[in-house]
Enzyme design. Structure first.
Site, PDB file in Angstrom:
ATOM      1  N   ASP A 295       0.854  -1.197   0.000  1.00 60.42           N
ATOM      2  CA  ASP A 295       0.000   0.000   0.000  1.00 60.42           C
ATOM      3  C   ASP A 295       0.884   1.240   0.000  1.00 60.42           C
ATOM      4  OD1 ASP A 295      -2.007   1.624   2.595  1.00 60.42           O
ATOM      5  OD2 ASP A 295      -1.791   2.043   0.450  1.00 60.42           O
TER       6      ASP A 295
ATOM      7  N   ASN B 149      -0.259   4.527  -0.373  1.00 61.60           N
ATOM      8  CA  ASN B 149      -0.873   5.806   0.027  1.00 61.60           C
ATOM      9  C   ASN B 149      -1.610   5.720   1.367  1.00 61.60           C
ATOM     10  OD1 ASN B 149      -2.975   4.204  -0.730  1.00 61.60           O
ATOM     11  ND2 ASN B 149      -3.991   5.733  -2.014  1.00 61.60           N
TER      12      ASN B 149
ATOM     13  N   ASP C 203      -4.007   3.969   2.649  1.00 63.05           N
ATOM     14  CA  ASP C 203      -5.447   3.706   2.849  1.00 63.05           C
ATOM     15  C   ASP C 203      -5.691   2.255   3.264  1.00 63.05           C
ATOM     16  OD1 ASP C 203      -6.549   3.252  -0.644  1.00 63.05           O
ATOM     17  OD2 ASP C 203      -4.993   2.283   0.558  1.00 63.05           O
TER      18      ASP C 203
ATOM     19  N   ASP D 162      -1.868  -1.279  -3.810  1.00 68.72           N
ATOM     20  CA  ASP D 162      -2.201  -0.547  -5.034  1.00 68.72           C
ATOM     21  C   ASP D 162      -1.063  -0.666  -6.062  1.00 68.72           C
ATOM     22  OD1 ASP D 162      -1.776   2.007  -2.701  1.00 68.72           O
ATOM     23  OD2 ASP D 162      -0.215   1.381  -4.111  1.00 68.72           O
TER      24      ASP D 162
ATOM     25  N   ASP E  67      -5.117 -10.934 -15.472  1.00 72.27           N
ATOM     26  CA  ASP E  67      -6.126 -11.934 -15.135  1.00 72.27           C
ATOM     27  C   ASP E  67      -7.377 -11.671 -15.977  1.00 72.27           C
ATOM     28  OD1 ASP E  67      -6.392 -13.502 -11.937  1.00 72.27           O
ATOM     29  OD2 ASP E  67      -7.625 -13.898 -13.709  1.00 72.27           O
TER      30      ASP E  67
ATOM     31  N   ASP F  19      -9.515 -17.007 -15.921  1.00 75.53           N
ATOM     32  CA  ASP F  19     -10.271 -17.444 -14.756  1.00 75.53           C
ATOM     33  C   ASP F  19     -11.371 -18.445 -15.133  1.00 75.53           C
ATOM     34  OD1 ASP F  19     -10.718 -16.716 -11.858  1.00 75.53           O
ATOM     35  OD2 ASP F  19     -12.724 -16.342 -12.638  1.00 75.53           O
TER      36      ASP F  19
ATOM     37  N   GLU G 259      -7.147 -21.418 -16.035  1.00 80.25           N
ATOM     38  CA  GLU G 259      -7.469 -21.965 -14.716  1.00 80.25           C
ATOM     39  C   GLU G 259      -8.669 -22.871 -14.912  1.00 80.25           C
ATOM     40  OE1 GLU G 259      -9.982 -20.112 -12.091  1.00 80.25           O
ATOM     41  OE2 GLU G 259      -9.015 -20.798 -10.265  1.00 80.25           O
TER      42      GLU G 259
ATOM     43  N   HIS H 123      -4.096 -17.176  -4.626  1.00 79.31           N
ATOM     44  CA  HIS H 123      -4.918 -16.356  -3.727  1.00 79.31           C
ATOM     45  C   HIS H 123      -6.137 -17.102  -3.217  1.00 79.31           C
ATOM     46  CE1 HIS H 123      -6.569 -16.231  -7.681  1.00 79.31           C
ATOM     47  NE2 HIS H 123      -7.682 -15.758  -7.188  1.00 79.31           N
ATOM     48  N   ASP H 124      -6.339 -18.333  -3.730  1.00 86.92           N
ATOM     49  CA  ASP H 124      -7.494 -19.136  -3.299  1.00 86.92           C
ATOM     50  C   ASP H 124      -7.096 -20.274  -2.381  1.00 86.92           C
ATOM     51  OD1 ASP H 124      -8.869 -19.079  -6.670  1.00 86.92           O
ATOM     52  OD2 ASP H 124      -9.232 -17.705  -4.987  1.00 86.92           O
TER      53      ASP H 124
END
Ligand code: TEU
Ligand code: CA
Length: 561
Positions: free
Chosen positions: A21, A23, A25, A29, A98, A199, A256, A329-330
């Site tokens: 990150d 910035n 928040d 990003d 992706d 995907d 995938e 990520h899964d």
């Protein structure tokens, strides 16, 4: 079997929301990714696979796309993306995007049109059907719990969503859908990106009969997967996509494909088929599943893992190409799932990396895997973000009356947030990921597990992964050599060779926390040169490999004489 850059590459997957990150928040990003390109170049990877950065309401963290040609506000601007692409290319890093085109967000302009009325020109961009006696058109279960059909009061029809109700499935039967998708792909390829990860791309052709699925023991809904996985026209569509788009660019494509078999994998990736180049299968990811699918905690057997991975090596030996992965990520973190994230965290992480990277195929490293990052166990469900886990929690506790402890145990072992806790850059607050409040809690072990510590430690998992990547670059045997499994019946050791010309590499991986004797007598009498190992004790150059004792979680690669 032709030589290709994407066969010789190592890919690093970035989940932008959790990477860095810039910035404050609390959300990763694109400028944050740019800050870390030198880190990735130092690791030695060649390609970055970027999880979706497109405009999205984030019902499924970007896998619900609202505008394919705009960047999600939280991640930055299109100018930021262009800068990322340019800065990556300056470092000889390629960017693969992706491509999520089995479905869009329900906020996508196409769906807003389609939903507005039955005779809207875009009505059949999606899959609308009347119910049956007040019930949904089929009994299929959504990947995110509940029915795969959502009723729309205004037009009195249901629309299909294999995933969340905010992810309506596109109707690929409609050639205008296909044309719009191809135009969008060309728009991105003309910007200079280097390929696509696609995907659930084997879901895009559904069985036109839409039959009910079998309702398995203990389930409320039917299994629709035989009717949307590897459907009747999926190869026609991919061949058309290749002809219309992909064949005009020198790009990498990986599909995938949940539920794909090696036979089908060959059909999708054999070069003569002119469809895709490689495939992500899920068979090894299902090795510890059961009657509750991924949520079953039945444990796993090394013999099963070896059987599955070897089968894919053998089946795609002559044609087709494997993707090699433990994490994404899964999936839960591999060192917690198949290794030992306590006493042997670093050593087992190195062993798992060796076992995967020395096989035949393109290896994928998921952010944090190179640090030996582990699963997390937040106490209560409110600390979790992933709708797959939240929906399962609701269903199991409210509809099935499971105890909260049991359901939390399942989430701790298999929840997708295990992979989505912020990347751990340093021992500073929030692991150096953000100066703000992270969108998802940081794993409390960031103080001891982080990139800064790993870069300073010559014996770190990071530096071992660097060596694995360098070995792949220095030896064609690692990329193109034939795979042969050894010690097939061993429940403790995964052993195999790679043969290319007159070079034979022997890979020995001890998947246990105990010493293991291996007897290779009938395989190799001579000795071998150690070219990579995570062993603590030194190995003199063994005059014979007939017998050898592996340390706990030892991985050693020999070049045989
Ligand atoms: O995942 C495909 C998929 O089948 C997932 O349901 C996966 O098997 C499951 O999450 C394992 O727990 C892709 C994306 O990788 C995933 O992040 C998306 O949620 C899904 O498609 C819908 O786009
Ligand atoms: Ca940010």
């Amino acid at each position: 079997m032709t030589k290709q850059w994407w066969k010789e590459s190592v890919v690093y997957q970035i989940y932008p929301r959790s990477f860095n990150d810039s910035n404050g928040d609390g959300i990763g990003d694109i400028p944050g990714i740019i800050e870390k390109l030198d880190y990735l170049a130092e690791l030695g990877i060649d390609v970055i696979w970027l999880s979706p950065v497109y405009d999205s309401p984030n019902d499924d963290n970007g896998y619900d796309i609202r505008d394919y040609q705009a960047i999600m506000d939280e991640f930055g601007t299109m100018e930021d993306f262009d800068q990322l692409l340019n800065e990556a290319h300056q470092r000889n890093l390629k960017i693969v995007m992706d491509l999520v085109v089995n479905h869009t967000s329900d906020e996508h302009a196409w769906f807003v049109e389609s939903k507005s009325s039955k005779d809207n020109p875009k009505r059949d961009y999606y899959i609308w059907k009347e119910g049956k006696n007040g019930q949904p058109p089929t009994n299929w279960e959504s990947a995110f719990s509940g029915s795969t059909w959502q009723y729309d009061e205004a037009t009195e029809e249901y629309f299909l969503h294999i995933f969340s109700k905010k992810q309506p499935d596109l109707n690929w039967e409609n050639q205008n859908v296909r044309k719009d998708v191809y135009d969008m792909m060309k728009w991105w390829l003309d910007k200079g990106i280097d390929g696509f990860r696609m995907d659930v791309i084997n879901f895009i052709s559904k069985d036109p009969e839409y039959p009910d699925g079998v309702v398995h023991e203990g389930k409320k809904y039917g299994d629709g997967s035989p009717y949307f996985m590897n459907g009747p026209r999926v190869h026609d569509y991919l061949h058309e996509m290749n002809r219309e788009v992909l064949s005009n660019y020198d790009v990498m494509t990986v599909g995938e494909m949940p539920g794909v078999t090696p036979e089908e994998g060959k059909l999708y990736t054999a070069e003569r088929r002119k469809e895709l180049q490689m495939v992500f299968h899920f068979e090894h990811m299902d090795v510890d599943g059961g009657e509750l699918g991924k949520w079953s905690l039945n444990g796993w057997k090394l013999a099963d893992l070896k059987r599955i991975l070897s089968k894919w090596q053998y089946e795609l030996e002559e044609e087709g190409w494997n993707s090699l992965y433990w994490n994404n990520h899964d999936q839960p973190r591999v060192v917690s799932r198949f290794g030992n994230d306590k006493a042997y965290r670093k050593k087992s992480a190195k062993m798992l990396g060796t076992c995967l990277h020395m096989m035949k195929g393109t290896p994928y490293i998921y952010q944090g895997e190179e640090l030996g990052m582990t699963n997390v166990a937040f106490e209560t469900i409110d600390r979790y973000e992933d709708l797959e886990s939240l929906n399962m929690y609701e269903e199991r506790v409210n509809d099935f009356g499971d105890s909260i402890e049991e359901v939390m145990e399942r989430i701790h072992h298999k929840g997708r947030d295990n992979a989505r806790t912020p990347m751990q850059w340093s021992a500073e607050e929030n692991g150096g990921f953000t100066t703000g409040t992270p969108w998802l809690g940081v794993n409390p072990n960031y103080k001891s597990i982080n990139a800064e510590e790993a870069l300073a430690d010559p014996d770190s998992v990071f530096h071992y992964y660097q060596k694995l990547i360098q070995l792949r670059k220095s030896k064609e045997t690692v990329v193109y050599g034939r795979f042969d499994l050894l010690l097939e019946d061993s429940e403790e050791v995964f052993a195999y060779t790679r043969t290319y010309g007159n070079e034979v590499l022997l890979v020995l991986c001890n998947f246990t926390g105990d010493e293991q004797e291996v007897h290779l007598g009938d395989i190799h009498q001579e000795g071998g040169e150690v070219i990579l190992t995570n062993r603590e004790g030194t190995i003199k150059d063994p005059s014979s490999l007939a017998r050898m004792t592996l340390e706990p979680y030892e991985a050693t690669v020999f070049s045989l004489r």
